[in-house]
Design a protein around this motif. Structure first.
Motif, PDB file in Angstrom:
ATOM      1  N   LYS A  43       5.956  12.011   8.089  1.00  0.00           N
ATOM      2  CA  LYS A  43       4.858  11.726   8.997  1.00  0.00           C
ATOM      3  C   LYS A  43       4.735  10.237   9.264  1.00  0.00           C
ATOM      4  CE  LYS A  43       1.564  15.492   8.035  1.00  0.00           C
ATOM      5  NZ  LYS A  43       0.248  15.794   7.413  1.00  0.00           N
ATOM      6  N   ASN A  44       4.313   9.911  10.492  1.00  0.00           N
ATOM      7  CA  ASN A  44       4.049   8.524  10.831  1.00  0.00           C
ATOM      8  C   ASN A  44       2.991   7.955   9.881  1.00  0.00           C
ATOM      9  OD1 ASN A  44       4.044   6.094  12.235  1.00  0.00           O
ATOM     10  ND2 ASN A  44       2.518   6.793  13.709  1.00  0.00           N
ATOM     11  N   GLY A  45       3.254   6.756   9.365  1.00  0.00           N
ATOM     12  CA  GLY A  45       2.337   6.105   8.440  1.00  0.00           C
ATOM     13  C   GLY A  45       2.636   6.351   6.983  1.00  0.00           C
ATOM     14  N   SER A  46       3.589   7.225   6.687  1.00  0.00           N
ATOM     15  CA  SER A  46       3.915   7.527   5.295  1.00  0.00           C
ATOM     16  C   SER A  46       4.630   6.356   4.627  1.00  0.00           C
ATOM     17  CB  SER A  46       4.793   8.778   5.211  1.00  0.00           C
ATOM     18  OG  SER A  46       4.117   9.911   5.700  1.00  0.00           O
ATOM     19  N   LYS A  47       4.245   6.099   3.386  1.00  0.00           N
ATOM     20  CA  LYS A  47       4.909   5.091   2.570  1.00  0.00           C
ATOM     21  C   LYS A  47       5.121   5.664   1.175  1.00  0.00           C
ATOM     22  CE  LYS A  47       2.930   1.043   4.900  1.00  0.00           C
ATOM     23  NZ  LYS A  47       2.170  -0.233   4.714  1.00  0.00           N
ATOM     24  N   ALA A  48       6.309   5.493   0.646  1.00  0.00           N
ATOM     25  CA  ALA A  48       6.629   6.017  -0.679  1.00  0.00           C
ATOM     26  C   ALA A  48       7.580   5.067  -1.391  1.00  0.00           C
ATOM     27  CB  ALA A  48       7.263   7.406  -0.565  1.00  0.00           C
ATOM     28  N   LEU A  49       7.390   4.915  -2.674  1.00  0.00           N
ATOM     29  CA  LEU A  49       8.370   4.187  -3.477  1.00  0.00           C
ATOM     30  C   LEU A  49       9.630   5.037  -3.610  1.00  0.00           C
ATOM     31  CD1 LEU A  49       6.019   2.779  -6.244  1.00  0.00           C
ATOM     32  CD2 LEU A  49       6.997   1.534  -4.311  1.00  0.00           C
ATOM     33  N   ILE A  50      10.765   4.386  -3.644  1.00  0.00           N
ATOM     34  CA  ILE A  50      12.034   5.102  -3.693  1.00  0.00           C
ATOM     35  C   ILE A  50      12.963   4.470  -4.719  1.00  0.00           C
ATOM     36  CG2 ILE A  50      12.913   3.723  -1.748  1.00  0.00           C
ATOM     37  CD1 ILE A  50      14.674   6.109  -0.973  1.00  0.00           C
ATOM     38  N   ILE A  51      13.674   5.329  -5.433  1.00  0.00           N
ATOM     39  CA  ILE A  51      14.805   4.926  -6.265  1.00  0.00           C
ATOM     40  C   ILE A  51      16.030   5.620  -5.699  1.00  0.00           C
ATOM     41  CG2 ILE A  51      15.875   5.082  -8.553  1.00  0.00           C
ATOM     42  CD1 ILE A  51      13.074   4.891  -9.751  1.00  0.00           C
ATOM     43  N   ALA A  68      22.142   8.914  -2.857  1.00  0.00           N
ATOM     44  CA  ALA A  68      21.137   9.884  -3.279  1.00  0.00           C
ATOM     45  C   ALA A  68      19.836   9.125  -3.461  1.00  0.00           C
ATOM     46  CB  ALA A  68      21.550  10.558  -4.589  1.00  0.00           C
ATOM     47  N   GLY A  69      18.737   9.715  -2.987  1.00  0.00           N
ATOM     48  CA  GLY A  69      17.455   9.035  -3.071  1.00  0.00           C
ATOM     49  C   GLY A  69      16.374   9.951  -3.592  1.00  0.00           C
ATOM     50  N   LYS A  70      15.397   9.363  -4.270  1.00  0.00           N
ATOM     51  CA  LYS A  70      14.241  10.127  -4.753  1.00  0.00           C
ATOM     52  C   LYS A  70      12.965   9.383  -4.378  1.00  0.00           C
ATOM     53  CE  LYS A  70      15.581  10.457  -9.126  1.00  0.00           C
ATOM     54  NZ  LYS A  70      15.383  11.889  -9.101  1.00  0.00           N
ATOM     55  N   LEU A  71      12.058  10.106  -3.715  1.00  0.00           N
ATOM     56  CA  LEU A  71      10.810   9.541  -3.243  1.00  0.00           C
ATOM     57  C   LEU A  71       9.666   9.893  -4.192  1.00  0.00           C
ATOM     58  CD1 LEU A  71      12.549   9.319  -0.647  1.00  0.00           C
ATOM     59  CD2 LEU A  71      10.500   9.967   0.653  1.00  0.00           C
ATOM     60  N   PHE A  72       8.854   8.875  -4.487  1.00  0.00           N
ATOM     61  CA  PHE A  72       7.627   9.053  -5.259  1.00  0.00           C
ATOM     62  C   PHE A  72       6.457   8.847  -4.289  1.00  0.00           C
ATOM     63  CE2 PHE A  72      10.943   7.862  -8.118  1.00  0.00           C
ATOM     64  CZ  PHE A  72      10.667   8.467  -9.341  1.00  0.00           C
ATOM     65  N   PRO A  73       5.552   9.823  -4.169  1.00  0.00           N
ATOM     66  CA  PRO A  73       4.522   9.762  -3.123  1.00  0.00           C
ATOM     67  C   PRO A  73       3.389   8.798  -3.440  1.00  0.00           C
ATOM     68  CG  PRO A  73       4.217  11.727  -4.450  1.00  0.00           C
ATOM     69  CD  PRO A  73       5.479  11.075  -4.938  1.00  0.00           C
ATOM     70  N   THR A  74       3.720   7.528  -3.563  1.00  0.00           N
ATOM     71  CA  THR A  74       2.744   6.491  -3.880  1.00  0.00           C
ATOM     72  C   THR A  74       3.352   5.137  -3.557  1.00  0.00           C
ATOM     73  OG1 THR A  74       1.388   5.531  -5.654  1.00  0.00           O
ATOM     74  CG2 THR A  74       3.583   6.318  -6.261  1.00  0.00           C
ATOM     75  N   THR A  75       2.491   4.117  -3.420  1.00  0.00           N
ATOM     76  CA  THR A  75       2.965   2.737  -3.341  1.00  0.00           C
ATOM     77  C   THR A  75       2.570   1.956  -4.591  1.00  0.00           C
ATOM     78  OG1 THR A  75       0.961   2.108  -2.117  1.00  0.00           O
ATOM     79  CG2 THR A  75       2.928   2.700  -0.818  1.00  0.00           C
ATOM     80  N   ASP A  76       1.954   2.651  -5.540  1.00  0.00           N
ATOM     81  CA  ASP A  76       1.572   2.058  -6.811  1.00  0.00           C
ATOM     82  C   ASP A  76       2.593   2.472  -7.865  1.00  0.00           C
ATOM     83  OD1 ASP A  76       0.500   1.246  -9.195  1.00  0.00           O
ATOM     84  OD2 ASP A  76      -1.407   2.304  -8.971  1.00  0.00           O
ATOM     85  N   PRO A  77       3.404   1.544  -8.341  1.00  0.00           N
ATOM     86  CA  PRO A  77       4.467   1.926  -9.290  1.00  0.00           C
ATOM     87  C   PRO A  77       3.947   2.468 -10.611  1.00  0.00           C
ATOM     88  CG  PRO A  77       4.279  -0.463  -9.127  1.00  0.00           C
ATOM     89  CD  PRO A  77       3.424   0.103  -8.034  1.00  0.00           C
ATOM     90  N   LEU A  78       2.676   2.236 -10.934  1.00  0.00           N
ATOM     91  CA  LEU A  78       2.120   2.688 -12.199  1.00  0.00           C
ATOM     92  C   LEU A  78       1.366   4.009 -12.074  1.00  0.00           C
ATOM     93  CD1 LEU A  78       0.776  -0.706 -13.613  1.00  0.00           C
ATOM     94  CD2 LEU A  78       2.973   0.411 -14.072  1.00  0.00           C
TER      95      LEU A  78
END
Length: 334
Positions: free
Chosen positions: A127-135, A156-166
């Motif tokens: 979705k437009n506006g989505s931001k996720a941390l990725i490894i 290969a990528g994995k998305l974490f549904p947050t911008t807060d690494p903690l």
């Protein structure tokens, strides 16, 4: 033949092992309305920073030069591939016990931000506006890593549904897989290529010299899942959505480095990702669900910006990317 080759390279990106996971997990009840809760091993207390800390914990000072081996498919008379293919489809753990990657043994791990900035019809973190941390892990197939060699690049990528690494997550990471050409290309740099979840096949010498190895891995994985010629993207489309939502997912994704980022003169592709000080490397995200006369109607919708990289034992031997099982009930762009 294309499906056989795809299974070979994809399965190696995911990895398989003969140990149990070290991450705490819970086995959920079957719920076919969501791919993230369908009889799967789900890690609990999932956190981006914890995963990245493990990936960085055993950095290597020199580039390892691992090679593939048919013998690694077995432990004596035990067929490890058959034994563990189903685990790969059900275990969402990000870090597992030490294992050998089957055909992409040499890689570099990256962390950064997945960001969607364009209106589009898709769900979840498309979705437009989505931001996720990725490894992510960028790699090259088989044993070839240097310019002048026939290399098949993958990510290969994995998305974490947050911008807060903690932030602690109660859902598993969403994984995706892209490759440029199953047979390899003569491209000088990783940043010159385009990677997609339905890659091309060039029938090169690399393919024909690895048929026995590839056939064993591919047929085993094909027995565990179907339609291996394309890797579906629905995990990203479901991420952050209510299970009762109508989910629309793209059929194809294409990842490509933005121009003018090439580190000219480096021989090993992993050196292209050495990020010093405040350096970054940016890839564009394009998606499509329709094609006309064989040409996909790509829409560029965002970027992946990597701001750190590491070459480590965990990157090559413990970081795990869950494989999404094939589904034939997905809704593509209407």
């Amino acid at each position: 033949m294309k499906q056989i080759l795809f299974s070979l390279l994809l399965f190696s990106l995911i990895g398989c092992n003969n140990e149990t996971s070290q991450i705490p997990y819970a086995l959920t009840e079957d719920d076919t309305t969501s791919p993230l809760t369908e009889n799967k091993i789900i890690p609990v207390n999932n956190q981006f920073q914890s995963v990245w800390d493990v990936v960085e914990s055993d950095k290597l000072n020199e580039l390892p030069q691992e090679s593939v081996s048919y013998s690694k498919l077995f432990d004596g008379a035990i067929d490890l591939i058959t034994q563990n293919a189903n685990r790969t489809l059900t275990d969402h753990s990000d870090i597992i016990e030490y294992f050998d990657k089957l055909a992409h043994p040499n890689g570099v791990c990256l962390k950064g931000l997945w960001e969607i900035d364009t209106q589009n019809p898709y769900s979840g973190y498309f979705k437009n506006g989505s931001k996720a941390l990725i490894i992510a892990r960028a790699s090259s197939a088989m044993s070839e890593t240097k310019r002048g060699e026939k290399r098949a690049f993958g990510m290969a990528g994995k998305l974490f549904p947050t911008t807060d690494p903690l932030e602690i997550q109660n859902t598993p990471s969403a994984n995706f897989f892209v490759i440029d050409d199953l047979g390899g290309t003569d491209l000088e740099y990783y940043t010159d290529t385009k990677l997609t979840n339905e890659p091309d096949v060039s029938f090169t010498s690399t393919i024909f010299t690895s048929l026995a190895y590839g056939y064993k891995v591919a047929t085993t994985f094909s027995d565990a899942d179907i339609n291996s010629g394309i890797r579906q993207l629905y995990e990203i489309s479901y991420l952050g959505e209510d299970k009762n939502s109508t989910i629309i997912t793209p059929k194809w994704i294409e990842i490509e480095a933005k121009k003018n980022q090439t580190k000219f003169g480096v021989d090993d592709f992993r050196d292209e990702f050495q990020l010093d000080n405040e350096e970054s490397i940016v890839f564009t995200i394009a998606v499509a669900s329709r094609e006309i006369d064989g040409e996909k109607l790509w829409q560029e919708i965002g970027t992946i910006s990597f701001d750190a990289s590491v070459i480590s034992t965990t990157c090559d031997h413990r970081l795990h990317f869950h494989h999404p099982r094939w589904r034939d009930d997905l809704i593509y762009e209407e």
